[in-house]
Design an enzyme around this catalytic site. Structure first.
Site, mmCIF file in Angstrom:
data_model
loop_
_atom_site.group_PDB
_atom_site.id
_atom_site.type_symbol
_atom_site.label_atom_id
_atom_site.label_comp_id
_atom_site.label_asym_id
_atom_site.label_seq_id
_atom_site.Cartn_x
_atom_site.Cartn_y
_atom_site.Cartn_z
ATOM 1 N N GLY A 8 0.835 -1.194 0.000
ATOM 2 C CA GLY A 8 0.000 0.000 0.000
ATOM 3 C C GLY A 8 0.868 1.241 0.000
ATOM 4 O O GLY A 8 2.026 1.212 -0.420
ATOM 5 N N CYS A 9 0.327 2.330 0.482
ATOM 6 C CA CYS A 9 1.056 3.596 0.525
ATOM 7 C C CYS A 9 2.342 3.432 1.328
ATOM 8 O O CYS A 9 2.322 2.962 2.466
ATOM 9 C CB CYS A 9 0.187 4.676 1.150
ATOM 10 S SG CYS A 9 1.050 6.242 1.362
#
Length: 151
Positions: A8-9
């Protein structure tokens, strides 16, 4: 030793690994694409094929690669294809980039063990791939949460 994870981020991924015992340093950047020296906006536009990743330098005398994998599995949903929470796109894919054949074997066994555990009702979509060129993100992305807390 070096380990590289996409979950993810990269800001949140880095924050999780910074807190892990035995981690010497972390940085965020991009790996797994086909574009030389991508910028954040290049990756965000989904034209490069890169994943946002956190690269971890760790002391194997203090932490095992298996322990880093446990952190990786804990901090994201490995059944979510190209998405973590509100973040969508291939740059947010779940991926383990291995740097040695031993890391590849350990990562595959870890994934198989998690699949057999029955923890998830869906298939684990995490990719396990050889590390490739690592492109460091700009300084404003490094230790992002730590910098934001200081202001």
């Amino acid at each position: 030793m070096k380990a590289t994870f996409g979950a993810g981020c990269f800001w949140g991924v880095e924050a999780a690994f910074q807190a892990a015992k035995g981690v010497v340093s972390t940085s965020v950047g991009y790996m797994g694409g086909h574009f030389e020296n991508p910028s954040y906006l290049d990756v965000l536009s989904r034209i490069t094929g890169h994943a946002e990743v956190c690269q971890v330098i760790y002391d194997p005398a203090l932490v095992r690669y298996e322990d880093l994998l446990n952190t990786f599995w804990r901090i994201h949903d490995p059944t979510s294809l190209n998405r973590q929470g509100a973040d969508r796109g291939e740059q947010y894919r779940s991926v383990i980039f291995y740097h040695t054949p031993q890391q590849a074997d350990i990562a595959r066994r870890s994934k198989e063990q998690l699949e057999r555990s029955g923890k998830y009702n869906q298939s684990i979509v995490t990719l396990i791939q050889p590390a490739s060129n690592y492109w460091l993100a700009t300084e404003d992305h490094q230790q992002y949460f730590e910098k934001k807390q200081c202001r």
